[in-house]
Design an enzyme around this catalytic site. Structure first.
Site, PDB file in Angstrom:
ATOM      1  N   LYS A   1       0.719  -1.345  -0.046  1.00 12.76           N
ATOM      2  CA  LYS A   1       0.008  -0.102   0.155  1.00 12.76           C
ATOM      3  C   LYS A   1       0.774   1.296   0.163  1.00 12.76           C
ATOM      4  O   LYS A   1       0.415   2.217  -0.533  1.00 12.76           O
ATOM      5  CB  LYS A   1      -0.827   0.124   1.237  1.00 12.76           C
ATOM      6  CG  LYS A   1      -2.327  -0.897   0.815  1.00 12.76           C
ATOM      7  CD  LYS A   1      -3.470  -0.192   1.700  1.00 12.76           C
ATOM      8  CE  LYS A   1      -4.602  -1.039   1.565  1.00 12.76           C
ATOM      9  NZ  LYS A   1      -5.874  -0.336   2.348  1.00 12.76           N
ATOM     10  N   ARG A   2       2.118   1.012   0.665  1.00 17.72           N
ATOM     11  CA  ARG A   2       2.837   2.155   0.581  1.00 17.72           C
ATOM     12  C   ARG A   2       3.397   2.785  -0.898  1.00 17.72           C
ATOM     13  O   ARG A   2       3.833   3.914  -1.118  1.00 17.72           O
ATOM     14  CB  ARG A   2       4.200   2.157   1.481  1.00 17.72           C
ATOM     15  CG  ARG A   2       5.214   1.296   0.915  1.00 17.72           C
ATOM     16  CD  ARG A   2       6.233   0.974   1.801  1.00 17.72           C
ATOM     17  NE  ARG A   2       7.196  -0.076   1.443  1.00 17.72           N
ATOM     18  CZ  ARG A   2       8.185   0.165   0.814  1.00 17.72           C
ATOM     19  NH1 ARG A   2       8.599   1.156   0.444  1.00 17.72           N
ATOM     20  NH2 ARG A   2       9.005  -0.805   0.412  1.00 17.72           N
TER      21      ARG A   2
END
Length: 469
Positions: free
Chosen positions: A241-242
């Protein structure tokens, strides 16, 4: 005889449908469509502890949003247990499978001894020739893997791949609790569903020789395999997700068009010359597995946003209107009484996503609470008052309904009389009606807002300018 192509997308419902899975589904769907074949959706839910109904629904909703319609399915592996047990019985009867009574302690001891000898841990086949059951022990069923030789297959993406049979131990195909295992279920399903092409991530390459041996033991010819490269973050590490990796439905919420996301996913590992933008019809007509790159692809959120903007720019505003309405409702705005198609047309070249479009259009629905300080200081000072009053008078006589052409002519006439450029007239008006120094072209903006809202907002701005004189 021409082979009828049959592909499948077979996700495990243990989490969200992420873009890696969506790309696999897309490539399988495109290949089937390109060759007039059949695309099958199969839910591999044998991991009962981790599979959830919510995750299944997310997969179905995500596929529906993307428009990747299945010709068959969804099939569920948990509904096919009788079939798996039937095949296992056949393998036991033919001697291609056997009962294994080894306890966990025995297996742990075996593994420790192999590691001490610097060997690769694997089952050593000690129950292969056992004929008598062990009292009080519920056995597993193992597949009798061929001894010696090798398993070779040609991967459409990676080329020839070879595994030595001695590297493959006797795979458990039925656990002691009566549940069949992943690789076995996949092989049975691929045979029963007559899958001709298995298109999946290259993290499954090590499963392929086991599935090939199982298929051959069942008298089936293995399908063609195409293992897709991973999708990485821009820094070359595993996607997370980063890096901006979201579930498919989160991209919907974030305001991406499904066709834009599909276009972007298609270009992650596949190319057709230098072409960047594709309609779905173009992708179907051009897609080829042998054009898939074997190197990992990197997710680039900026490129995805650019692709989405290009598709928005190529879309008629009226087609974007219902999607914009959904985004506005998500922001707490009920978009009634305003031409959403006109708003979408006015903003589609200025925003990258539908969410950005909705945020940029809020002033059309609600009079801004205030003005951007820098814009107000520059364009709504005391000196703006006279020009705003003249602009109001010029616009007020246009009648109850305005067109962009009428507004443009009125403002151009005013600018000529004041010996100003049109921009010098437009910018104070823009700040007055939108609250900021950024909006679509002023003639379009005022026409969409309409006389009542424009004149009311101009009165407010004129009063502000007068108060500062």
């Amino acid at each position: 005889m021409r082979l009828t192509v049959r592909t499948r997308f077979a996700p495990s419902p243990t989490g969200m449908l992420h873009i890696g899975g969506a790309r696999t589904a897309l490539f399988s769907w495109l290949y089937a469509r390109r060759h007039g074949g059949t695309f099958i959706l199969r839910i591999e839910d044998t991991d009962r502890e981790r599979s959830t109904e919510a995750a299944i629904q997310v997969i179905l909703d995500g596929m529906r949003w993307l428009g990747l319609d299945a010709d068959e399915g969804p099939y569920f592996q948990t509904q096919r247990y009788p079939r798996y047990r039937e095949v296992i019985a056949g393998l036991l009867a033919s001697g291609q499978a056997y009962h294994c009574y080894c306890s966990k302690a025995e297996l742990d001891e075996m593994r420790a001894a192999q590691l001490a000898r610097h060997e690769k841990p694997r089952y050593d086949g000690r129950c292969r020739n056992r004929s008598a059951p062990v009292p009080g022990v519920e056995p597993v069923v193992r597949f009798r893997n061929p001894v010696g030789g090798e398993v070779e297959f040609h991967d459409v993406v990676h080329g020839p791949i070879v595994f030595q049979s001695q590297e493959l131990d006797d795979l458990i195909i039925l656990r002691s609790d009566g549940n069949p295992t992943y690789n076995f279920c996949v092989a049975v399903d691929d045979r029963d569903m007559r899958i001709t092409h298995v298109i999946r991530g290259d993290d499954h390459i090590n499963n392929t020789p086991r599935q090939i041996n199982l298929l051959r033991a069942m008298g089936a010819e293995p399908p063609v395999y195409a293992h897709l490269p991973m999708i990485l973050g821009a820094d070359g590490t595993k996607l997370s997700k980063r890096h901006g990796a979201l579930s498919v439905l989160e991209y919907q919420t974030a305001g991406y068009l499904p066709r834009a996301l599909l276009n972007y996913l298609a270009r992650l590992g596949w190319s057709h010359g230098d072409q960047e933008l594709f309609t779905l019809e173009e992708m179907v007509s051009l897609f080829a597995l042998d054009q898939v790159n074997k190197s990992a692809a990197a997710l680039n959120p900026d490129k995805l946003a650019w692709t989405n903007q290009q598709h928005m720019m190529r879309s008629a505003g009226r087609s974007l209107a219902p999607l914009l309405a959904t985004q506005l409702r998500g922001l707490g705005v009920e978009p009634a009484g305003v031409d959403l198609g006109a708003i979408a047309d006015s903003l589609k070249e200025r925003t990258r996503t539908l969410r950005e479009m909705a945020e940029a259009s809020l002033f059309f629905f609600h009079e801004p609470d205030g003005y951007e300080p820098k814009a107000a200081a520059k364009f709504l000072g005391p000196e703006a008052g006279p020009m705003l009053r003249q602009a109001r008078a010029e616009l007020a006589v246009l009648g109850p309904q305005w067109t962009a052409a009428q507004v443009h002519a009125a403002l151009e006439s005013l600018a000529g009389r004041l010996q100003l450029s049109l921009g010098k007239v437009a910018q104070p008006l823009r700040v007055a009606v939108s609250g900021s120094g950024v909006s679509p072209p002023i003639d379009t903006t005022l026409a969409i807002l309409g006389p009542d809202a424009v004149l009311r907002r101009l009165d407010r701005a004129i009063a502000r300018a007068a108060a500062r004189s």
